[in-house]
Design a protein around this motif. Structure first.
Motif, PDB file in Angstrom:
ATOM      1  N   ARG A  61       0.792  -1.166   0.065  1.00  0.00           N
ATOM      2  CA  ARG A  61       0.058  -0.040   0.117  1.00  0.00           C
ATOM      3  C   ARG A  61       0.762   1.359  -0.150  1.00  0.00           C
ATOM      4  O   ARG A  61       2.047   1.323   0.536  1.00  0.00           O
ATOM      5  N   LEU A  62       0.471   2.284  -0.642  1.00  0.00           N
ATOM      6  CA  LEU A  62       1.353   3.576  -0.642  1.00  0.00           C
ATOM      7  C   LEU A  62       0.503   4.812  -0.794  1.00  0.00           C
ATOM      8  O   LEU A  62      -0.635   4.810  -1.462  1.00  0.00           O
ATOM      9  N   ASN A  63       1.059   5.927  -0.241  1.00  0.00           N
ATOM     10  CA  ASN A  63       0.336   7.237  -0.456  1.00  0.00           C
ATOM     11  C   ASN A  63       1.677   8.088  -0.584  1.00  0.00           C
ATOM     12  O   ASN A  63       2.709   7.644  -1.063  1.00  0.00           O
ATOM     13  N   ARG A  64       1.649   9.388  -0.691  1.00  0.00           N
ATOM     14  CA  ARG A  64       2.692  10.177  -1.057  1.00  0.00           C
ATOM     15  C   ARG A  64       3.601  10.358  -0.065  1.00  0.00           C
ATOM     16  O   ARG A  64       4.750  10.870  -0.223  1.00  0.00           O
ATOM     17  N   GLN A  65       3.636   9.716   1.224  1.00  0.00           N
ATOM     18  CA  GLN A  65       4.348   9.958   2.276  1.00  0.00           C
ATOM     19  C   GLN A  65       4.885   8.670   2.687  1.00  0.00           C
ATOM     20  O   GLN A  65       5.966   8.382   3.168  1.00  0.00           O
ATOM     21  N   ARG A  66       4.056   7.466   2.483  1.00  0.00           N
ATOM     22  CA  ARG A  66       4.558   6.059   3.198  1.00  0.00           C
ATOM     23  C   ARG A  66       4.434   5.110   1.960  1.00  0.00           C
ATOM     24  O   ARG A  66       3.333   5.046   1.208  1.00  0.00           O
ATOM     25  N   LEU A  67       5.236   4.106   2.136  1.00  0.00           N
ATOM     26  CA  LEU A  67       5.039   2.696   1.271  1.00  0.00           C
ATOM     27  C   LEU A  67       4.998   1.620   2.501  1.00  0.00           C
ATOM     28  O   LEU A  67       5.892   1.553   3.185  1.00  0.00           O
ATOM     29  N   VAL A  68       3.805   0.736   2.646  1.00  0.00           N
ATOM     30  CA  VAL A  68       3.780  -0.269   3.480  1.00  0.00           C
ATOM     31  C   VAL A  68       3.817  -1.521   2.627  1.00  0.00           C
ATOM     32  O   VAL A  68       3.024  -1.876   1.713  1.00  0.00           O
ATOM     33  N   VAL A  69       4.573  -2.585   3.076  1.00  0.00           N
ATOM     34  CA  VAL A  69       4.618  -3.912   2.814  1.00  0.00           C
ATOM     35  C   VAL A  69       4.202  -4.775   3.903  1.00  0.00           C
ATOM     36  O   VAL A  69       4.649  -4.724   5.010  1.00  0.00           O
ATOM     37  N   CYS A  70       3.302  -5.671   3.293  1.00  0.00           N
ATOM     38  CA  CYS A  70       2.574  -6.572   4.520  1.00  0.00           C
ATOM     39  C   CYS A  70       3.040  -8.021   4.207  1.00  0.00           C
ATOM     40  O   CYS A  70       2.677  -8.351   2.969  1.00  0.00           O
ATOM     41  N   LEU A  71       3.686  -8.652   5.166  1.00  0.00           N
ATOM     42  CA  LEU A  71       3.879 -10.150   4.989  1.00  0.00           C
ATOM     43  C   LEU A  71       3.010 -10.871   6.071  1.00  0.00           C
ATOM     44  O   LEU A  71       2.264 -10.164   6.418  1.00  0.00           O
ATOM     45  N   GLU A  72       3.180 -12.184   6.148  1.00  0.00           N
ATOM     46  CA  GLU A  72       2.020 -12.833   6.793  1.00  0.00           C
ATOM     47  C   GLU A  72       2.098 -12.378   8.342  1.00  0.00           C
ATOM     48  O   GLU A  72       0.926 -12.375   8.861  1.00  0.00           O
ATOM     49  N   GLU A  73       3.193 -12.170   9.103  1.00  0.00           N
ATOM     50  CA  GLU A  73       3.442 -11.780  10.365  1.00  0.00           C
ATOM     51  C   GLU A  73       4.143 -10.694  10.558  1.00  0.00           C
ATOM     52  O   GLU A  73       4.823 -10.594  11.712  1.00  0.00           O
ATOM     53  N   SER A  74       4.373  -9.912   9.552  1.00  0.00           N
ATOM     54  CA  SER A  74       5.174  -8.562   9.824  1.00  0.00           C
ATOM     55  C   SER A  74       4.575  -7.596   8.715  1.00  0.00           C
ATOM     56  O   SER A  74       3.968  -7.879   7.590  1.00  0.00           O
ATOM     57  N   ILE A  75       4.798  -6.229   9.329  1.00  0.00           N
ATOM     58  CA  ILE A  75       4.603  -5.215   8.450  1.00  0.00           C
ATOM     59  C   ILE A  75       5.883  -4.102   8.252  1.00  0.00           C
ATOM     60  O   ILE A  75       6.500  -3.655   9.352  1.00  0.00           O
ATOM     61  N   ASN A 125      -4.610   9.785   2.114  1.00  0.00           N
ATOM     62  CA  ASN A 125      -4.169  11.176   2.853  1.00  0.00           C
ATOM     63  C   ASN A 125      -3.005  11.088   3.555  1.00  0.00           C
ATOM     64  O   ASN A 125      -2.827  10.749   4.845  1.00  0.00           O
ATOM     65  N   HIS A 126      -1.988  11.643   3.065  1.00  0.00           N
ATOM     66  CA  HIS A 126      -0.358  11.457   3.570  1.00  0.00           C
ATOM     67  C   HIS A 126      -0.606  12.400   4.542  1.00  0.00           C
ATOM     68  O   HIS A 126       0.646  12.446   5.438  1.00  0.00           O
ATOM     69  N   GLY A 127      -1.319  13.265   5.003  1.00  0.00           N
ATOM     70  CA  GLY A 127      -1.211  14.179   6.171  1.00  0.00           C
ATOM     71  C   GLY A 127      -1.572  13.320   7.474  1.00  0.00           C
ATOM     72  O   GLY A 127      -1.027  14.024   8.392  1.00  0.00           O
ATOM     73  N   ASN A 128      -2.198  12.152   7.502  1.00  0.00           N
ATOM     74  CA  ASN A 128      -2.242  11.373   8.564  1.00  0.00           C
ATOM     75  C   ASN A 128      -1.850  10.133   8.214  1.00  0.00           C
ATOM     76  O   ASN A 128      -1.141   9.578   9.327  1.00  0.00           O
ATOM     77  N   SER A 129      -1.818   9.606   7.134  1.00  0.00           N
ATOM     78  CA  SER A 129      -1.221   8.214   6.781  1.00  0.00           C
ATOM     79  C   SER A 129      -1.634   7.190   7.759  1.00  0.00           C
ATOM     80  O   SER A 129      -0.823   6.362   8.459  1.00  0.00           O
ATOM     81  N   TYR A 130      -2.819   7.004   8.187  1.00  0.00           N
ATOM     82  CA  TYR A 130      -3.212   5.818   9.067  1.00  0.00           C
ATOM     83  C   TYR A 130      -3.279   4.569   8.342  1.00  0.00           C
ATOM     84  O   TYR A 130      -3.361   4.404   7.092  1.00  0.00           O
ATOM     85  N   LEU A 131      -2.917   3.642   9.208  1.00  0.00           N
ATOM     86  CA  LEU A 131      -2.514   2.135   8.610  1.00  0.00           C
ATOM     87  C   LEU A 131      -3.557   1.267   9.313  1.00  0.00           C
ATOM     88  O   LEU A 131      -3.575   1.332  10.623  1.00  0.00           O
TER      89      LEU A 131
END
Length: 442
Positions: free
Chosen positions: A106-120, A150-156
């Motif tokens: 998952r990505l926005n203009r501030q963060r890129l998130v990679v999700c594995l089975e038991e880690s992020i 919304n990269h202003g909050n970048s809630y995950l």
């Protein structure tokens, strides 16, 4: 599905493996057996293929950042490696290899998130450096997570439990947990934020009820009943840009659109209709009924629906304003994109206005011929310009590196992916759609 397994694509037709809409639903990304394709979905009557990447085959994750040149790709041939490309220049920005199969990005203009089975893993998208590793997250076989665009909050948002429908809300900007939401009794199946990151919709594995919560408070705002007769697998949830509507698709033939509106008591008093009178009777009676029955009576039904001509196929849905009218888009593993008109006033049955083929008929015939004539060992695909100018990359490794603790110091035991950093802060041609993002002062 075994813990190490990737999704089963046995039912996929005509080279289709996966599909995703970008953050503002102006582009559709499709992963195929030969690579990936990016389409523009800003018009109803035409579907323009703006790029076709063949850097790696069997792409099962492809995510584009808004309308920028950045695209993230993961291949079944190397499921632990994430490749980040500048597709307009035909260059690879960087790549990361992880300790396990990548299940979602998952990505926005501030963060890129990679999700594995038991880690992020949470990366700073400006330079792709790793900021935080969330280890020992509850087992998440499907890689379910959602990131606010919304990269202003970048809630995950990600599952807080493997056995019940608990949601963890994490602030990916400040790298801290915000709240836990007890959303459903059964494990989660779908999550999505609205465009501003102030609402979160969720569904459980049962698929009968969809709930909407306020973010970051976690208070329940709406509850919609998708159906009562059978459990279904919700495949996608998506808000409209103004968060007035929410669509849900599943493994059934029906796509539901719900309207997020608060019912005003004053309006009912002004128009004392028979339905309003009966509604008041039910509301009064519900206080004396069991909780499950009472909840069911307070759940709103679908505002609009679509009857697909398919059943059991993978699909994703999205609501978009195209040529100034609200549309429902459904991308299906049958190799088509379906466009429906939505009546924002009266709802009801949506009308199919266009059906776009994601693969040319000539290409399908070629693929079918190749399947009939190919040998046991597949032939390597011809290298594109992007492949020849890409940064040198290394194969996935199981090497365990030192990680980062909450306070930024080294902590033994955390696994950090091997990677090739971007050589400098990433600047694409179209910077209005891409970082660097200036530091914001509160």
């Amino acid at each position: 599905m075994e813990p190490q397994d990737l999704p089963d694509f046995a039912e996929v037709d005509r080279g289709f493996i996966c599909a995703s809409f970008n953050q503002d639903t102006t582009s559709l990304s499709v992963g195929t057996k030969t690579g990936y394709r990016l389409f523009s979905v800003t018009a109803v009557d035409k579907l323009d293929c703006i790029h076709e990447g063949v850097e790696c085959p069997d792409v099962y994750i492809v995510e584009r950042l808004f309308s920028s040149s950045l695209v993230v790709v993961v291949s079944l041939s190397m499921p632990r490696r994430m490749n980040v490309y500048h597709f307009k220049k035909g260059t690879e920005i960087c790549n990361y290899s992880y300790s396990n199969n990548i299940l979602s990005v998952r990505l926005n203009r501030q963060r890129l998130v990679v999700c594995l089975e038991e880690s992020i893993y949470i990366h700073n998208i400006k330079d792709m450096k790793l900021l935080k590793t969330l280890l020992n997250t509850p087992t998440n076989l499907s890689g379910l997570c959602a990131l606010s665009v919304n990269h202003g909050n970048s809630y995950l948002a990600y599952p807080g439990s493997a056995t019940i429908g608990e949601i963890t809300i994490y602030d990916a900007n400040n790298l801290s947990t915000v709240t836990l939401i007890q959303a459903h009794d059964s494990p989660l199946a779908a999550l999505t934020f609205n465009a501003s990151g102030t609402k979160l919709a969720s569904a459980s594995e049962k698929g009968t009820v969809i709930r909407v919560f306020s973010i970051p408070e976690g208070q329940r705002l709406f509850e919609f009943r998708r159906g009562m007769k059978r459990y279904v697998s919700i495949s996608s949830l998506s808000f409209s840009a103004d968060a007035q509507f929410l669509c849900a698709s599943s493994n059934t033939e029906t796509v539901h659109i719900f309207k997020l509106e608060q019912h005003s008591p004053s309006q009912e008093e002004e128009s004392p209709t028979w339905s309003a009178y009966v509604g008041k009777m039910f509301t009064a009676a519900s206080t004396y009924l069991p909780a499950q029955v009472s909840d069911m009576m307070h759940q709103d039904r679908a505002f609009a629906t679509v009857r697909l001509n398919m059943f059991g196929l993978k699909n994703i849905c999205a609501l978009a304003m195209i040529q100034k009218l609200p549309r429902l888009l459904v991308a299906s593993s049958d190799g088509f994109l379906y466009v429906y008109n939505v009546d924002p006033q009266d709802g009801g049955e949506c009308v199919l206005v266009q059906k776009h083929r994601l693969f040319d008929s000539s290409e399908e015939q070629v693929e079918e011929n190749e399947e009939l004539t190919q040998d046991a060992s597949p032939q390597p695909a011809g290298q594109s310009y992007a492949a020849t100018v890409a940064l040198p990359s290394t194969p996935p490794s199981s090497t365990t590196l030192m990680g980062y603790s909450e306070d930024g110091g080294a902590q033994k035991g955390e696994v950090i992916p091997e990677h090739e950093f971007a050589e400098s802060p990433i600047c694409l041609d179209d910077e209005n759609e891409f970082p660097p993002v200036g530091n914001q002062s509160n």
